[in-house]
Design an enzyme around this catalytic site. Structure first.
Site, short mmCIF file in Angstrom:
data_model
loop_
_atom_site.label_atom_id
_atom_site.label_comp_id
_atom_site.label_asym_id
_atom_site.label_seq_id
_atom_site.Cartn_x
_atom_site.Cartn_y
_atom_site.Cartn_z
N ARG A 65 -8.53 76.12 -43.52
CA ARG A 65 -9.75 75.05 -43.26
C ARG A 65 -11.02 74.61 -42.30
NH1 ARG A 65 -4.61 75.19 -43.74
NH2 ARG A 65 -3.12 74.76 -41.69
N SER A 104 -3.75 70.39 -34.16
CA SER A 104 -4.11 71.91 -34.02
C SER A 104 -5.81 72.09 -33.79
CB SER A 104 -3.74 72.96 -34.87
OG SER A 104 -3.02 72.99 -34.94
N GLU A 160 -10.40 74.78 -34.63
CA GLU A 160 -10.38 73.18 -34.81
C GLU A 160 -11.18 71.33 -35.26
OE1 GLU A 160 -7.04 73.77 -37.81
OE2 GLU A 160 -6.61 71.68 -37.81
P1 FAD Z 1 -12.19 62.32 -38.38
O1 FAD Z 1 -11.18 63.37 -36.66
O2 FAD Z 1 -12.24 60.91 -38.67
O3 FAD Z 1 -13.65 62.93 -38.78
C1 FAD Z 1 -12.68 63.97 -38.83
C2 FAD Z 1 -14.29 64.87 -38.70
O4 FAD Z 1 -15.50 64.39 -40.54
C3 FAD Z 1 -15.96 64.66 -38.07
O5 FAD Z 1 -17.03 65.91 -38.08
C4 FAD Z 1 -16.08 63.10 -39.26
O6 FAD Z 1 -17.86 62.91 -38.97
C5 FAD Z 1 -15.72 64.06 -40.14
N1 FAD Z 1 -15.48 62.90 -41.18
C6 FAD Z 1 -14.56 61.61 -41.76
N2 FAD Z 1 -14.46 61.44 -42.27
C7 FAD Z 1 -15.81 61.58 -42.79
C8 FAD Z 1 -16.27 60.94 -44.03
N3 FAD Z 1 -15.57 59.95 -45.13
N4 FAD Z 1 -17.68 61.79 -45.33
C9 FAD Z 1 -18.20 62.72 -43.83
N5 FAD Z 1 -17.40 63.00 -42.81
C10 FAD Z 1 -16.67 62.59 -42.64
N6 FAD Z 1 -4.90 69.00 -39.96
C11 FAD Z 1 -4.81 69.39 -41.33
O7 FAD Z 1 -5.07 70.20 -42.21
N7 FAD Z 1 -2.97 69.64 -41.04
C12 FAD Z 1 -2.03 69.15 -40.30
O8 FAD Z 1 -0.98 69.39 -40.85
C13 FAD Z 1 -2.28 68.36 -39.35
N8 FAD Z 1 -1.68 68.41 -38.85
C14 FAD Z 1 -2.47 66.74 -38.02
C15 FAD Z 1 -1.38 66.53 -36.71
C16 FAD Z 1 -1.45 65.35 -36.05
C17 FAD Z 1 -0.91 65.15 -34.84
C18 FAD Z 1 -3.10 65.29 -35.76
C19 FAD Z 1 -3.31 64.27 -34.44
C20 FAD Z 1 -4.31 65.56 -36.29
C21 FAD Z 1 -3.32 66.64 -37.86
N9 FAD Z 1 -4.19 67.11 -38.73
C22 FAD Z 1 -4.23 67.67 -39.11
C23 FAD Z 1 -5.51 67.14 -38.16
C24 FAD Z 1 -6.34 65.62 -39.03
O9 FAD Z 1 -5.15 64.89 -38.85
C25 FAD Z 1 -7.25 66.40 -40.31
O10 FAD Z 1 -7.63 66.86 -40.45
C26 FAD Z 1 -7.78 64.82 -40.75
O11 FAD Z 1 -8.57 65.31 -41.67
C27 FAD Z 1 -8.42 64.28 -40.10
O12 FAD Z 1 -8.89 62.62 -40.54
P2 FAD Z 1 -9.48 61.79 -40.27
O13 FAD Z 1 -10.46 60.32 -40.95
O14 FAD Z 1 -9.25 60.99 -38.70
O15 FAD Z 1 -10.93 62.65 -39.37
P1 NAP Z 2 5.05 76.90 -37.43
O1 NAP Z 2 6.10 76.40 -38.95
O2 NAP Z 2 5.32 76.65 -36.04
O3 NAP Z 2 4.00 77.95 -37.74
C1 NAP Z 2 3.62 78.94 -36.41
C2 NAP Z 2 2.05 79.18 -38.00
O4 NAP Z 2 2.48 79.49 -38.82
C3 NAP Z 2 1.08 78.20 -38.97
O5 NAP Z 2 0.18 77.84 -38.20
C4 NAP Z 2 1.44 78.76 -40.17
O6 NAP Z 2 0.16 78.72 -40.66
C5 NAP Z 2 1.87 79.99 -40.15
N1 NAP Z 2 2.88 80.38 -40.72
C6 NAP Z 2 4.00 79.94 -40.46
N2 NAP Z 2 4.91 79.95 -42.08
C7 NAP Z 2 3.86 80.95 -42.45
C8 NAP Z 2 4.40 80.94 -44.22
N3 NAP Z 2 5.38 81.66 -44.63
N4 NAP Z 2 3.27 81.82 -44.51
C9 NAP Z 2 1.74 81.60 -43.79
N5 NAP Z 2 1.61 80.53 -42.79
C10 NAP Z 2 3.10 80.53 -42.01
O7 NAP Z 2 3.64 75.22 -37.34
P2 NAP Z 2 3.97 74.19 -37.08
O8 NAP Z 2 3.26 73.96 -35.50
O9 NAP Z 2 5.00 73.63 -36.80
O10 NAP Z 2 3.18 73.50 -38.40
C11 NAP Z 2 4.01 73.79 -39.91
C12 NAP Z 2 2.83 73.45 -40.62
O11 NAP Z 2 1.54 71.74 -40.40
C13 NAP Z 2 1.59 74.36 -40.12
O12 NAP Z 2 0.95 74.74 -42.06
C14 NAP Z 2 0.01 73.77 -40.08
O13 NAP Z 2 -0.76 74.64 -39.78
C15 NAP Z 2 0.39 72.33 -39.66
N6 NAP Z 2 0.08 71.44 -38.81
C16 NAP Z 2 -1.35 71.22 -38.84
C17 NAP Z 2 -1.89 70.94 -38.27
C18 NAP Z 2 -3.08 70.69 -37.56
O14 NAP Z 2 -3.68 69.67 -36.87
N7 NAP Z 2 -4.28 71.60 -38.44
C19 NAP Z 2 -1.12 70.43 -36.41
C20 NAP Z 2 -0.39 70.12 -37.24
C21 NAP Z 2 0.79 71.10 -37.73
P3 NAP Z 2 -0.57 77.83 -41.14
O15 NAP Z 2 -1.56 76.43 -39.88
O16 NAP Z 2 -1.89 78.09 -41.90
O17 NAP Z 2 0.15 76.90 -42.17
#
Ligand code: FAD
Ligand code: NAP
Length: 342
Positions: free
Chosen positions: A167, A241, A338
């Site tokens: 991340r 998250s 994050e």
């Molecule tokens: P923004 O919120 O608009 O921007 C995020 C950051 O990036 C800000 O600092 C902004 O200035 C910068 N930025 C945006 N666009 C650019 C650009 N073109 N150039 C330079 N900087 C830029 N993330 C995960 O990694 N895994 C997940 O599973 C995941 N699940 C999610 C689930 C939900 C329900 C939600 C709401 C979010 C989730 N996220 C997850 C977080 C998010 O979706 C990601 O981080 C996504 O990449 C953000 O994109 P955005 O365009 O909305 O970014």
């Molecule tokens: P989950 O399955 O309940 O698991 C909880 C956490 O444990 C996750 O965050 C994941 O880490 C870790 N995990 C579980 N199983 C794993 C495996 N086999 N190997 C390595 N790590 C493991 O998680 P959840 O909340 O439902 O989310 C599912 C996936 O979607 C995750 O990968 C999570 O990162 C992603 N997610 C991300 C966001 C976001 O905003 N970043 C929001 C929702 C969901 P990791 O997070 O490192 O995978």
């Protein structure tokens, strides 16, 4: 070139998935590189503080933005190179990430199917090397194009230059708020797809079907799991998250195990460290489902902070600090956000 339309005193509420009602002094929606360069270089705008925005799904606003918000709407998908094994797909930063995943699957191109239904734009995907269900962007990332905010210089970043981590990337560290990503090129498989079904929740769902997994079925499974577990920002404000899962030294983990034998852990990037699910730590600290005024911690997923409506960014930030403090007191683990906080 027509200069882009720059609006004044614009509410950012529709542009962030927390639904926080702050304002920006100025707001421009950018459709071309020329419009972008105008905002970065024209004397009227050059020295003004700038904030780049995609879909606003990883952003928390705690105050009004005193400057120019640049909303990236650079569109387009094109194949820039092709071999027997791979297609190199260049995608405009303003394209929707999930739609790009669906487009790849429709063409039978593999690599990003586990990343279905992640919110936001393609341009923000490299920022934190988006990841889910055992897959990260970096595995399918080839390169990106960007423009430096203070000079207008056009840059290309290859894989190594992005310094991807868990991340994490150079764009969230040394180059934070310094470049605008304009295109991202993905390297997707045309055959011999490396399907990743090892993640617990995916393997459980797929095990119940008799047919071998495909790009399509993996994406469908991920979509189904996500829809059943995660709050939809259109119904309840959130940015996914709020904290990263901490990666802690193995020795610290072994110490914690004495008091908390059931503490879950997963492999971390570094072999001497382990990754602890932050959601578990927050739940143990008693925060899951807690509500303070209009904001709170989601009832099913303690890692997600929510705005029930009318909450402010400061209220969410205060809640985040309280959670951080109690997790630190209980486990001596520091949670890092994050979400990008402004
Ligand atoms: P923004 O919120 O608009 O921007 C995020 C950051 O990036 C800000 O600092 C902004 O200035 C910068 N930025 C945006 N666009 C650019 C650009 N073109 N150039 C330079 N900087 C830029 N993330 C995960 O990694 N895994 C997940 O599973 C995941 N699940 C999610 C689930 C939900 C329900 C939600 C709401 C979010 C989730 N996220 C997850 C977080 C998010 O979706 C990601 O981080 C996504 O990449 C953000 O994109 P955005 O365009 O909305 O970014
Ligand atoms: P989950 O399955 O309940 O698991 C909880 C956490 O444990 C996750 O965050 C994941 O880490 C870790 N995990 C579980 N199983 C794993 C495996 N086999 N190997 C390595 N790590 C493991 O998680 P959840 O909340 O439902 O989310 C599912 C996936 O979607 C995750 O990968 C999570 O990162 C992603 N997610 C991300 C966001 C976001 O905003 N970043 C929001 C929702 C969901 P990791 O997070 O490192 O995978």
């Amino acid at each position: 070139m027509q200069p882009p339309k720059i609006q004044q005193n614009v509410t950012l509420q529709p542009y962030n998935t927390f639904g926080i009602a702050v304002k920006a002094n100025f707001f421009a929606t950018i459709h071309s590189k020329e419009e972008l360069l105008y905002c970065l270089q024209h004397p009227d705008w050059k020295t003004m503080p700038k904030l780049v925005m995609g879909g606003g799904s990883n952003t928390l606003f705690t105050k009004n933005f005193e400057g120019l918000v640049i909303k990236i709407n650079l569109m387009g998908l094109k194949i820039v190179q092709e071999t027997e094994e791979f297609v190199y797909l260049q995608v405009g930063a303003g394209e929707n990430w999930h739609q790009t995943v669906l487009y790849a699957i429709a063409n039978d191109w593999g690599g990003i199917e586990n990343l279905a239904l992640i919110y936001g734009s393609v341009g923000a995907a490299p920022m934190q090397n988006i990841g889910a269900y055992g897959v990260e962007l970096k595995q399918s990332f080839h390169s990106l194009e960007a423009v430096k905010i203070n000079t207008g210089e056009e840059l290309t970043f290859d894989h190594a230059a992005c310094q991807f981590g868990y991340r994490q990337s150079i764009f969230k560290q040394a180059l934070k708020n310094q470049v605008v990503i304009t295109t991202v090129t993905l390297r997707l498989t045309k055959r011999n797809h490396q399907l990743n079904t090892s993640y617990g929740a995916i393997s459980q769902v797929l095990a119940s079907t008799q047919t071998p997994p495909t790009l399509q079925s993996i994406a469908q499974t991920v979509i189904q799991i996500r829809q059943s577990k995660l709050p939809n920002p259109e119904q309840i404000g959130n940015a996914g998250s709020f904290f990263k899962n901490p990666e802690i030294p193995r020795s610290t983990f072994e110490g914690l195990q004495k008091n908390y034998p059931q503490i879950p852990s997963f492999a971390a990037e570094h072999p001497d460290e382990v990754k602890i699910p932050a959601g578990w730590l927050i739940e143990q600290a008693g925060w899951k489902g807690k509500r303070i005024g209009n904001v709170g911690v989601h009832k099913d997923q303690a890692l997600i902070l929510v705005n029930y409506g009318g909450g402010t960014g400061s209220e969410i930030w205060e809640l985040a600090l309280k959670i951080q403090q109690s997790v630190a007191e209980l486990f001596t683990i520091v949670l890092h956000n994050e979400v990008n906080v402004y």
